[in-house]
Design a protein around this motif. Structure first.
Motif, PDB file in Angstrom:
ATOM      1  N   ALA A 109       1.085   3.890   4.000  1.00  0.00           N
ATOM      2  CA  ALA A 109       0.359   4.162   2.763  1.00  0.00           C
ATOM      3  C   ALA A 109       1.091   3.523   1.603  1.00  0.00           C
ATOM      4  O   ALA A 109       2.306   3.675   1.473  1.00  0.00           O
ATOM      5  CB  ALA A 109       0.220   5.667   2.547  1.00  0.00           C
ATOM      6  N   GLY A 110       0.353   2.821   0.773  1.00  0.00           N
ATOM      7  CA  GLY A 110       0.943   2.145  -0.379  1.00  0.00           C
ATOM      8  C   GLY A 110       0.410   0.733  -0.481  1.00  0.00           C
ATOM      9  O   GLY A 110      -0.333   0.259   0.374  1.00  0.00           O
ATOM     10  N   THR A 111       0.785   0.067  -1.561  1.00  0.00           N
ATOM     11  CA  THR A 111       0.339  -1.298  -1.800  1.00  0.00           C
ATOM     12  C   THR A 111       1.529  -2.167  -2.170  1.00  0.00           C
ATOM     13  O   THR A 111       2.556  -1.667  -2.633  1.00  0.00           O
ATOM     14  CB  THR A 111      -0.689  -1.343  -2.943  1.00  0.00           C
ATOM     15  OG1 THR A 111      -0.100  -0.765  -4.126  1.00  0.00           O
ATOM     16  CG2 THR A 111      -1.953  -0.577  -2.596  1.00  0.00           C
ATOM     17  N   PRO A 112       1.416  -3.477  -1.966  1.00  0.00           N
ATOM     18  CA  PRO A 112       2.458  -4.389  -2.451  1.00  0.00           C
ATOM     19  C   PRO A 112       2.617  -4.262  -3.962  1.00  0.00           C
ATOM     20  O   PRO A 112       1.679  -3.886  -4.664  1.00  0.00           O
ATOM     21  CB  PRO A 112       1.937  -5.774  -2.049  1.00  0.00           C
ATOM     22  CG  PRO A 112       0.993  -5.516  -0.930  1.00  0.00           C
ATOM     23  CD  PRO A 112       0.348  -4.194  -1.239  1.00  0.00           C
ATOM     24  N   ASP A 113       3.796  -4.576  -4.441  1.00  0.00           N
ATOM     25  CA  ASP A 113       4.112  -4.483  -5.874  1.00  0.00           C
ATOM     26  C   ASP A 113       4.475  -5.872  -6.379  1.00  0.00           C
ATOM     27  O   ASP A 113       5.639  -6.276  -6.301  1.00  0.00           O
ATOM     28  CB  ASP A 113       5.265  -3.506  -6.088  1.00  0.00           C
ATOM     29  CG  ASP A 113       5.615  -3.330  -7.559  1.00  0.00           C
ATOM     30  OD1 ASP A 113       4.953  -3.953  -8.409  1.00  0.00           O
ATOM     31  OD2 ASP A 113       6.556  -2.578  -7.851  1.00  0.00           O
ATOM     32  N   ASP A 160       1.925   2.357 -16.165  1.00  0.00           N
ATOM     33  CA  ASP A 160       1.150   3.560 -16.459  1.00  0.00           C
ATOM     34  C   ASP A 160       0.975   4.410 -15.205  1.00  0.00           C
ATOM     35  O   ASP A 160       0.859   5.628 -15.279  1.00  0.00           O
ATOM     36  CB  ASP A 160      -0.205   3.194 -17.069  1.00  0.00           C
ATOM     37  CG  ASP A 160      -1.032   2.275 -16.169  1.00  0.00           C
ATOM     38  OD1 ASP A 160      -0.445   1.553 -15.335  1.00  0.00           O
ATOM     39  OD2 ASP A 160      -2.270   2.256 -16.320  1.00  0.00           O
ATOM     40  N   TRP A 161       1.024   3.757 -14.030  1.00  0.00           N
ATOM     41  CA  TRP A 161       0.964   4.486 -12.755  1.00  0.00           C
ATOM     42  C   TRP A 161       2.138   5.447 -12.655  1.00  0.00           C
ATOM     43  O   TRP A 161       1.988   6.592 -12.231  1.00  0.00           O
ATOM     44  CB  TRP A 161       0.996   3.483 -11.599  1.00  0.00           C
ATOM     45  CG  TRP A 161       1.087   4.099 -10.240  1.00  0.00           C
ATOM     46  CD1 TRP A 161       0.066   4.497  -9.437  1.00  0.00           C
ATOM     47  CD2 TRP A 161       2.291   4.404  -9.498  1.00  0.00           C
ATOM     48  NE1 TRP A 161       0.540   5.031  -8.253  1.00  0.00           N
ATOM     49  CE2 TRP A 161       1.890   4.982  -8.264  1.00  0.00           C
ATOM     50  CE3 TRP A 161       3.649   4.236  -9.761  1.00  0.00           C
ATOM     51  CZ2 TRP A 161       2.824   5.388  -7.297  1.00  0.00           C
ATOM     52  CZ3 TRP A 161       4.565   4.654  -8.799  1.00  0.00           C
ATOM     53  CH2 TRP A 161       4.149   5.221  -7.588  1.00  0.00           C
ATOM     54  N   HIS A 166      -3.604   2.251  -1.159  1.00  0.00           N
ATOM     55  CA  HIS A 166      -3.235   3.300  -2.108  1.00  0.00           C
ATOM     56  C   HIS A 166      -3.950   4.597  -1.758  1.00  0.00           C
ATOM     57  O   HIS A 166      -5.141   4.605  -1.460  1.00  0.00           O
ATOM     58  CB  HIS A 166      -3.600   2.886  -3.532  1.00  0.00           C
ATOM     59  CG  HIS A 166      -3.394   3.975  -4.535  1.00  0.00           C
ATOM     60  ND1 HIS A 166      -2.140   4.337  -4.975  1.00  0.00           N
ATOM     61  CD2 HIS A 166      -4.278   4.805  -5.149  1.00  0.00           C
ATOM     62  CE1 HIS A 166      -2.256   5.335  -5.836  1.00  0.00           C
ATOM     63  NE2 HIS A 166      -3.533   5.634  -5.958  1.00  0.00           N
ATOM     64  N   VAL A 167      -3.232   5.696  -1.796  1.00  0.00           N
ATOM     65  CA  VAL A 167      -3.785   7.013  -1.484  1.00  0.00           C
ATOM     66  C   VAL A 167      -3.587   7.921  -2.690  1.00  0.00           C
ATOM     67  O   VAL A 167      -2.448   8.150  -3.124  1.00  0.00           O
ATOM     68  CB  VAL A 167      -3.116   7.621  -0.237  1.00  0.00           C
ATOM     69  CG1 VAL A 167      -3.634   9.036   0.017  1.00  0.00           C
ATOM     70  CG2 VAL A 167      -3.356   6.735   0.983  1.00  0.00           C
ATOM     71  N   ASP A 168      -4.681   8.440  -3.247  1.00  0.00           N
ATOM     72  CA  ASP A 168      -4.583   9.383  -4.367  1.00  0.00           C
ATOM     73  C   ASP A 168      -4.255  10.795  -3.884  1.00  0.00           C
ATOM     74  O   ASP A 168      -3.459  11.501  -4.496  1.00  0.00           O
ATOM     75  CB  ASP A 168      -5.896   9.393  -5.156  1.00  0.00           C
ATOM     76  CG  ASP A 168      -6.037   8.198  -6.099  1.00  0.00           C
ATOM     77  OD1 ASP A 168      -5.017   7.819  -6.717  1.00  0.00           O
ATOM     78  OD2 ASP A 168      -7.145   7.659  -6.203  1.00  0.00           O
ATOM     79  N   ASP A 169      -4.882  11.212  -2.793  1.00  0.00           N
ATOM     80  CA  ASP A 169      -4.707  12.577  -2.293  1.00  0.00           C
ATOM     81  C   ASP A 169      -3.548  12.616  -1.300  1.00  0.00           C
ATOM     82  O   ASP A 169      -3.745  12.666  -0.082  1.00  0.00           O
ATOM     83  CB  ASP A 169      -6.005  13.049  -1.637  1.00  0.00           C
ATOM     84  CG  ASP A 169      -5.914  14.484  -1.128  1.00  0.00           C
ATOM     85  OD1 ASP A 169      -4.953  15.190  -1.506  1.00  0.00           O
ATOM     86  OD2 ASP A 169      -6.790  14.889  -0.339  1.00  0.00           O
ATOM     87  N   MET A 170      -2.332  12.616  -1.826  1.00  0.00           N
ATOM     88  CA  MET A 170      -1.171  12.642  -0.939  1.00  0.00           C
ATOM     89  C   MET A 170      -1.045  13.974  -0.216  1.00  0.00           C
ATOM     90  O   MET A 170      -0.623  14.026   0.943  1.00  0.00           O
ATOM     91  CB  MET A 170       0.103  12.358  -1.725  1.00  0.00           C
ATOM     92  CG  MET A 170       0.353  10.877  -1.985  1.00  0.00           C
ATOM     93  SD  MET A 170       0.428   9.888  -0.466  1.00  0.00           S
ATOM     94  CE  MET A 170       1.828  10.624   0.370  1.00  0.00           C
ATOM     95  N   ALA A 171      -1.427  15.063  -0.870  1.00  0.00           N
ATOM     96  CA  ALA A 171      -1.353  16.363  -0.199  1.00  0.00           C
ATOM     97  C   ALA A 171      -2.255  16.377   1.030  1.00  0.00           C
ATOM     98  O   ALA A 171      -1.878  16.870   2.103  1.00  0.00           O
ATOM     99  CB  ALA A 171      -1.735  17.478  -1.164  1.00  0.00           C
ATOM    100  N   SER A 202       5.053   4.548   0.541  1.00  0.00           N
ATOM    101  CA  SER A 202       5.919   4.055  -0.527  1.00  0.00           C
ATOM    102  C   SER A 202       5.293   2.797  -1.110  1.00  0.00           C
ATOM    103  O   SER A 202       4.285   2.296  -0.598  1.00  0.00           O
ATOM    104  CB  SER A 202       7.325   3.718   0.006  1.00  0.00           C
ATOM    105  OG  SER A 202       7.282   2.516   0.774  1.00  0.00           O
ATOM    106  N   ARG A 203       5.906   2.301  -2.165  1.00  0.00           N
ATOM    107  CA  ARG A 203       5.588   0.932  -2.561  1.00  0.00           C
ATOM    108  C   ARG A 203       6.008   0.022  -1.409  1.00  0.00           C
ATOM    109  O   ARG A 203       7.037   0.250  -0.776  1.00  0.00           O
ATOM    110  CB  ARG A 203       6.359   0.546  -3.833  1.00  0.00           C
ATOM    111  CG  ARG A 203       5.839   1.211  -5.087  1.00  0.00           C
ATOM    112  CD  ARG A 203       6.628   0.752  -6.297  1.00  0.00           C
ATOM    113  NE  ARG A 203       8.033   1.114  -6.189  1.00  0.00           N
ATOM    114  CZ  ARG A 203       9.031   0.476  -6.805  1.00  0.00           C
ATOM    115  NH1 ARG A 203       8.782  -0.574  -7.562  1.00  0.00           N
ATOM    116  NH2 ARG A 203      10.280   0.885  -6.655  1.00  0.00           N
TER     117      ARG A 203
END
Length: 386
Positions: free
Chosen positions: A233-237, A10-11, A263-268, A203-204
């Protein structure tokens, strides 16, 4: 007309395809989004989109579980009776297309971003799975009612050479699209820092994104007396066999090599705070993180591999380094650190390329044109994207 969009998380639907889903709604489509359950399902619903979970385990090889997933999809598609099913990633392409065939759905569109673990990993399990997956792909992707969307020219050539699909049914659409106007905010003046160049890898957290090479390059720069502030930035998958263990990432942080943001929501916003973006990936479909950075006018360093070289032309709008070469990666970072004018010039060119080739308006328009090949569907926007 009803369209079903099927992805493995869903991500992915929320971050990469919500603009497409909302554009389809504005075009008069009924849209149903399907993925395994996760926290982004409610976010999709909050946007007014219809989302349902599917009992899909990304790493599962259990025949009973896989048969149950296929049967679940068949029953769902028979209930919904869509005109079109659009699957993303190889597993969703296979299962979504097979279910669509069994349910009598007339049109099947699949977007495959890269060849995935089965085709790129040297592990024994991946090599054993390849002939099976090839056979399933031929079955799933074949027929006059199917189209395959690929994101880079290398993958187009690879699929044609492998005979996995009729070459006449392959369409090249570069990426999932980025809202370049939104990321223009990243072009604001960089906030004051400690004087160190801020280098971001977002990235992932997978080994095949080049994390080992990135860390090795940072160690080399440290030995050379170079001071850079490296951000990760990112998390393990956990659903991917190539995931980097969290314990390893924390060791890099303890060593003082990187700051891990998770995890970063505000990439901009994040991109607006850095000076350079790197992605030393081993292979990509078309890396969104590079396009987002380009839309912000940032200089890019990436590898000379499929997908990445679709975004970056060496010395024109970024720098390319050989895959797996941490020394060359360190040299590229050092080059931009020593030549701010080159970094500025590359960033300007990167933004122009992002706006002209990778903006989401372009990608969604091309996708609608593919739909129109198979269905009585509009092939152009009747109103602008918001």
């Amino acid at each position: 007309m009803k369209a079903v969009l099927f992805a493995n998380t869903d991500w992915y639907l929320y971050n990469f395809r919500r603009a497409l889903a909302l554009a389809l709604q504005r075009q008069g489509y009924e849209v149903l989004l399907i993925s395994p359950a996760g926290p982004y399902g409610d976010k999709l619903r909050a946007l007014g989109l219809r989302w349902e979970s599917a009992p899909m385990a990304r790493r599962s090889l259990n025949p009973l579980r896989e048969a149950a997933l296929l049967w679940h999809l068949v029953r769902l598609l028979r209930r919904e009776q869509p005109a079109l099913v659009h699957g993303f990633t190889i597993k969703c392409a296979v299962y979504g297309s097979l279910a669509a065939r069994l349910a009598g759905v007339p049109a099947r569109v699949n977007a495959v971003a890269g060849m995935g673990y089965v085709f790129t990993s040297p592990q024994l399990k991946a090599r054993l799975l390849r002939p099976v997956v090839r056979g399933l792909l031929r079955l799933a992707l074949g027929g006059s009612g199917a189209r395959l969307i690929l994101q880079n020219a290398d993958d187009v050539a690879l699929f044609r050479q492998a005979g996995l699909v009729d070459p006449e049914h392959i369409r090249l659409i570069r990426g999932s699209g980025v809202n370049c106007a939104q990321f223009a905010a990243g072009m604001r003046a960089r906030p004051p820092g400690d004087g160190r160049m801020r280098v971001l890898l977002a990235s992932r957290l997978l080994w095949d994104k080049g994390l080992a090479e990135f860390v090795a390059a940072l160690r080399q720069l440290r030995l050379q007396g170079r001071t850079v502030h490296a951000l990760l930035a990112g998390t393990p998958d956990p659903g991917n066999p190539a995931t980097v263990p969290e314990a390893t990432i924390r060791e890099w942080v303890a060593e003082g090599l990187v700051s891990w943001l998770g995890h970063v929501d505000d990439m901009a916003g994040l991109l607006g705070s850095v000076d350079v973006v790197v992605l030393p990936s081993h292979r990509e479909g078309l890396p969104r993180t590079l396009v987002e950075a380009a839309a912000c006018g940032l200089p890019l360093i990436t590898t000379d591999v499929p997908g990445c070289r679709e975004v970056v032309s060496d010395g024109v709008d970024g720098l390319l380094v050989p895959r797996g070469d941490s020394k060359a990666l360190a040299q590229a970072i050092r080059r931009l650190q020593d030549d701010p004018e080159l970094a500025r010039r590359l960033g300007v060119a990167a933004r122009l390329k992002a706006r002209s080739q990778f903006d989401e308006h372009i990608v969604i328009q091309r996708t609608l044109e593919v739909y129109a090949e198979l269905c009585e569907a509009p092939a152009a926007f009747t109103e602008p994207l918001l």
